[in-house]
Design a protein around this motif. Structure first.
Motif, PDB file in Angstrom:
ATOM      1  N   MET A 543       0.853  -1.185   0.000  1.00  0.00           N
ATOM      2  CA  MET A 543       0.000   0.000   0.000  1.00  0.00           C
ATOM      3  C   MET A 543       0.895   1.242   0.000  1.00  0.00           C
ATOM      4  SD  MET A 543      -2.969  -1.321  -0.044  1.00  0.00           S
ATOM      5  CE  MET A 543      -4.076   0.037   0.412  1.00  0.00           C
ATOM      6  N   GLU A 546       2.722   1.880   3.231  1.00  0.00           N
ATOM      7  CA  GLU A 546       3.753   0.874   3.439  1.00  0.00           C
ATOM      8  C   GLU A 546       4.988   1.155   2.594  1.00  0.00           C
ATOM      9  OE1 GLU A 546       0.866  -2.953   4.529  1.00  0.00           O
ATOM     10  OE2 GLU A 546       1.467  -2.572   2.443  1.00  0.00           O
ATOM     11  N   ASP A 565       6.979  -7.806   6.469  1.00  0.00           N
ATOM     12  CA  ASP A 565       6.731  -8.516   7.722  1.00  0.00           C
ATOM     13  C   ASP A 565       8.020  -8.801   8.490  1.00  0.00           C
ATOM     14  OD1 ASP A 565       3.848  -8.818   7.494  1.00  0.00           O
ATOM     15  OD2 ASP A 565       4.281 -10.142   5.806  1.00  0.00           O
ATOM     16  N   PHE A 601       5.253  -1.692  17.218  1.00  0.00           N
ATOM     17  CA  PHE A 601       4.869  -2.179  15.896  1.00  0.00           C
ATOM     18  C   PHE A 601       6.121  -2.173  15.024  1.00  0.00           C
ATOM     19  CE2 PHE A 601       1.252  -0.119  17.918  1.00  0.00           C
ATOM     20  CZ  PHE A 601       0.299  -1.128  17.875  1.00  0.00           C
ATOM     21  N   ARG A 605       4.270  -3.612   7.881  1.00  0.00           N
ATOM     22  CA  ARG A 605       2.828  -3.833   7.741  1.00  0.00           C
ATOM     23  C   ARG A 605       2.066  -3.443   9.005  1.00  0.00           C
ATOM     24  NH1 ARG A 605       1.346  -6.752   3.565  1.00  0.00           N
ATOM     25  NH2 ARG A 605       3.142  -8.160   3.655  1.00  0.00           N
ATOM     26  N   THR A 606       2.572  -3.892  10.185  1.00  0.00           N
ATOM     27  CA  THR A 606       1.851  -3.568  11.415  1.00  0.00           C
ATOM     28  C   THR A 606       1.952  -2.083  11.758  1.00  0.00           C
ATOM     29  OG1 THR A 606       3.801  -4.151  12.752  1.00  0.00           O
ATOM     30  CG2 THR A 606       2.160  -5.881  12.360  1.00  0.00           C
ATOM     31  N   ALA A 608       2.201   0.415   9.559  1.00  0.00           N
ATOM     32  CA  ALA A 608       1.300   1.137   8.651  1.00  0.00           C
ATOM     33  C   ALA A 608      -0.142   1.012   9.120  1.00  0.00           C
ATOM     34  CB  ALA A 608       1.444   0.594   7.235  1.00  0.00           C
ATOM     35  N   ARG A 609      -0.513  -0.192   9.568  1.00  0.00           N
ATOM     36  CA  ARG A 609      -1.884  -0.394  10.059  1.00  0.00           C
ATOM     37  C   ARG A 609      -2.130   0.463  11.296  1.00  0.00           C
ATOM     38  NH1 ARG A 609      -1.669  -5.652  11.235  1.00  0.00           N
ATOM     39  NH2 ARG A 609      -1.859  -6.158   9.020  1.00  0.00           N
ATOM     40  N   ARG A 610      -1.134   0.520  12.182  1.00  0.00           N
ATOM     41  CA  ARG A 610      -1.269   1.320  13.397  1.00  0.00           C
ATOM     42  C   ARG A 610      -1.411   2.806  13.061  1.00  0.00           C
ATOM     43  NH1 ARG A 610      -2.819   2.800  18.394  1.00  0.00           N
ATOM     44  NH2 ARG A 610      -1.314   4.185  19.390  1.00  0.00           N
ATOM     45  N   LYS A 612      -2.552   4.160  10.324  1.00  0.00           N
ATOM     46  CA  LYS A 612      -3.855   4.428   9.695  1.00  0.00           C
ATOM     47  C   LYS A 612      -4.953   4.505  10.747  1.00  0.00           C
ATOM     48  CE  LYS A 612      -5.126   2.466   5.915  1.00  0.00           C
ATOM     49  NZ  LYS A 612      -5.459   1.450   4.891  1.00  0.00           N
ATOM     50  N   GLU A 613      -4.862   3.615  11.751  1.00  0.00           N
ATOM     51  CA  GLU A 613      -5.882   3.616  12.803  1.00  0.00           C
ATOM     52  C   GLU A 613      -5.768   4.844  13.699  1.00  0.00           C
ATOM     53  OE1 GLU A 613      -5.120  -0.021  14.771  1.00  0.00           O
ATOM     54  OE2 GLU A 613      -6.109  -1.288  13.246  1.00  0.00           O
ATOM     55  N   SER A 616      -7.031   8.421  12.380  1.00  0.00           N
ATOM     56  CA  SER A 616      -8.436   8.689  12.084  1.00  0.00           C
ATOM     57  C   SER A 616      -8.907   9.876  12.910  1.00  0.00           C
ATOM     58  CB  SER A 616      -9.288   7.460  12.415  1.00  0.00           C
ATOM     59  OG  SER A 616      -9.279   7.217  13.814  1.00  0.00           O
TER      60      SER A 616
END
Length: 647
Positions: A543, A546, A565, A601, A605-606, A608-610, A612-613, A616
């Motif tokens: 993404m 990422e 990962d 993190f 990957r983790t 980037a997810r963190r 994004k969350e 918000s």
């Protein structure tokens, strides 16, 4: 300052420092200070604090609890806590009870903790209920949990106890890495520790107005300087939580908010603070002293600091030290001229009640300018290694330059040369011991444990600097034949169960055989640099966020590719490089990113997810409210301390 015939740098003071009879132990010296500043804040963690009077009374109550366990002379009490008020109460109580404290870092693997407890066999295990369930052996003697037993302890008399120890009794035992795979406990007496502060007082003017940090683990001997340097001079000791230790930005903020005046740091940790100041408009510091130890100091890395602060306030001081000679051995103020022009690792002159010799293999003094091994004599030399008489005899040897009475000197394994000006130039280890991030590491210990793996026939571990950042541990191994193949991840996970994180190599290279010298010894210089493999994962599978993180990681790590990962610390990252990543990410993404997120993190990957969350709108509002609440609490606490200090 001229060299003596024995190439000793000692000067001016009798090496056998005499202590007043009223102040023979660390605990008695603390009580005298407590009587002078009873209402001053002694120790603080966040909003919680204890005055000198309260710390004295609570430690007296716990000491009486401990005495009911019939502690033997020079008995050991294991102390296992996160950095906290309870840690300080417990350490002081153990000494008042007449025993010596054995600090256990709760972050160590359970197997290593068990090894230390089995070797030391403490009479009592002092901890908290949650940690006792994790690390206490079933047969580790009596277990006292401060939280579970708080009411029982509080029922004890808080008045002064009679003396149960003397200057020559043990004060603490700290375990260091061992070359055979077995850590070794260094036995330090009250006399060893107390004279450290008496013999350095002419260089420092510590007092009740000073604020210190307890930054280091109690199982690392730098904590001895932090705890007792503060509490014996009436200062305020600020406990630094584990997550703040790992976040240079948050730690810098703590230094500003608490107006810290005395800071003890390994060079690697301090370089991170320098980067924080370079990357942001950080708040004003009130530091008077920054004291380095634990590893070699690169003066050039201090240039940005001196450009911002000058070299007078705070005063930066380099202090070479050894656990076996009681924390610090030498003293050298660092100047702007050092940072601009000095390429050598200069460590200065010895503490006045110590003697330093540079000797060859026959214990003969080497001339000025030639390389010799550092031997240290004088009042700081510890009693020896716990339960290791052979090793004690090997490393604690008779001082041939003191003829009137038999005294010992410590064979350090470190190499140095004397300069014409009387300064010592540190040249590193003469054996397989290294220092990384301030931790003294015996490579042989890692090699011995790695060789226990079912698939490993031979193992060699080196500290290499093949890319940016600090030196990193690399493991080389020859696989047993026949045996199943093994991966780097297998070996890494195996070592993580038996070693502290700072002793786990990041790279693992399998070889058919080790290269040998003409004499048939392993040619360590011929061992290859760790191989970098291009990850098969293409950017098209990532993404956009990422890909941004990956580009920053690759640039900082000096590599072409990192898998989404893969763990940052497993591909060559360290805390210093992570601080660099943190600053670049905040600028590139225009986000406020807590550095603790990068520690938690640790894959692309983790993370980037963190991000994004957490970015918000709902989460940003919650985080803003939490920051405002913390700022209000900090302001209220600062006002409270102001009233206390004024009283």
């Amino acid at each position: 300052m001229a060299w003596t015939e024995a190439n000793s740098l000692a000067r001016g003071m009798d090496p056998q420092l005499s202590l007043p009879s009223s102040c023979e132990t660390l605990s008695r010296a603390f009580e005298q200070q407590s009587a002078r500043t009873p209402d001053g804040i002694a120790v603080q963690l966040g909003d919680d604090c204890l005055t000198y009077r309260e710390l004295n009374q609570r430690s007296n109550q716990l000491a009486r609890t401990l005495r009911k366990h019939d502690l033997p002379s020079d008995g050991l009490v294991a102390v296992c806590f996160e950095t906290s008020l309870d840690l300080i109460v417990s350490i002081l109580a153990v000494l008042k009870a007449g025993a010596a404290y054995l600090p256990i870092d709760p972050s160590y693997p359970v197997e290593r903790i068990s090894m230390i407890l089995e070797d030391a066999d403490p009479s009592v295990f002092l901890t908290q209920d949650a940690l006792a369930q994790k690390v206490a052996r079933q047969d580790s003697g009596s277990v006292v949990c401060l939280d579970r037993d708080r009411r029982i302890i509080a029922a004890e008399d808080s008045g002064r106890l009679d003396d149960a120890a003397s200057a020559d009794n043990l004060a603490y035992v700290i375990y260091t890495s061992g070359s055979t795979g077995r850590p070794k406990g260094v036995m330090v007496t009250h006399r060893n520790a107390l004279r450290l502060f008496g013999s350095t007082t002419h260089w420092f003017d510590f007092g009740p107005s000073d604020v210190w940090t307890l930054f280091h683990s109690s199982a690392f001997d730098f904590s001895v300087w932090e705890i007792w340097g503060c509490l014996l001079t009436g200062g305020r000791l600020v406990c630094v939580p584990h997550l703040v230790v790992r976040s240079p930005i948050d730690f810098h903020k703590l230094l500003v908010d608490e107006q810290v005046t005395v800071l003890s740091q390994t060079p690697a940790a301090f370089y991170q603070l320098v980067q924080v100041e370079e990357a942001s408009a950080a708040g004003a510091l009130k530091l008077r002293y920054v004291i380095f130890g634990g590893e070699a100091l690169n003066f050039a890395n201090l240039r940005p600091w001196f450009e911002r602060h000058g070299d007078r306030t705070p005063q930066l001081i380099n202090m070479y030290g050894i656990t076996e000679t009681t924390v610090h051995v030498t003293y050298r103020p660092v100047t702007l001229n050092d940072a601009l022009n000095e390429t050598r690792s200069l460590i200065g002159v010895p503490i006045p009640d110590l003697r330093i010799y540079l000797l060859d293999s026959e214990l003969r003094a080497v001339p000025v300018g030639e390389v010799g091994e550092i031997y240290v004599g004088g009042a700081g030399v510890a009693r020896g290694y716990l339960n290791r008489p052979e090793l004690t005899a090997e490393r604690f040897v008779r001082d041939p330059f003191v003829l009137d009475s038999p005294v010992l000197m410590y064979k350090s394994g470190d190499l140095a040369r004397a300069t014409e000006t009387g300064d010592l130039e540190y040249l590193g280890r003469g054996d397989l011991q290294v220092k990384i991030r301030g931790y003294r590491i015996e490579l042989g210990e890692i090699e011995a444990i790695l060789a226990d793996h079912r698939s490993v026939a031979q193992a060699i571990v080196m500290a290499r600097r093949d890319g940016p950042g600090e030196p990193k541990l690399v493991a080389y191994f020859v696989r047993k034949k026949p045996s199943a193949s093994t991966t780097a991840e297998d070996l890494r996970e195996f070592l993580k169960t038996r070693l502290p994180a700072h002793m786990v190599p990041y790279a693992y290279e399998q070889l058919e055989a080790f290269p040998l010298t003409i004499n048939g010894k392993v040619d360590r210089a011929a061992l290859p640099a760790p191989r970098t493999t291009d990850n098969v994962e293409t950017d098209s599978t990532l993404m956009p966020l990422e890909r941004q993180i990956k580009d920053i990681w690759c640039e900082v790590l000096g590599t072409r590719s990192v898998g989404a990962d893969e763990n940052f610390f497993d591909v060559g990252g360290d805390s210093l490089l992570l601080a660099n990543v943190h600053g670049r990410m905040q600028r590139a993404l225009s986000l406020e990113i807590p550095v603790t997120d990068l520690f938690e993190f640790t894959t692309i990957r983790t993370l980037a997810r963190r991000l994004k969350e957490s970015s918000s709108p709902e989460n940003l509002l919650v985080e803003a409210q939490q920051r405002a609440q913390k700022q209000r609490a900090a302001l209220g606490r600062k006002r409270e301390f102001g009233r206390s200090d004024a009283s």
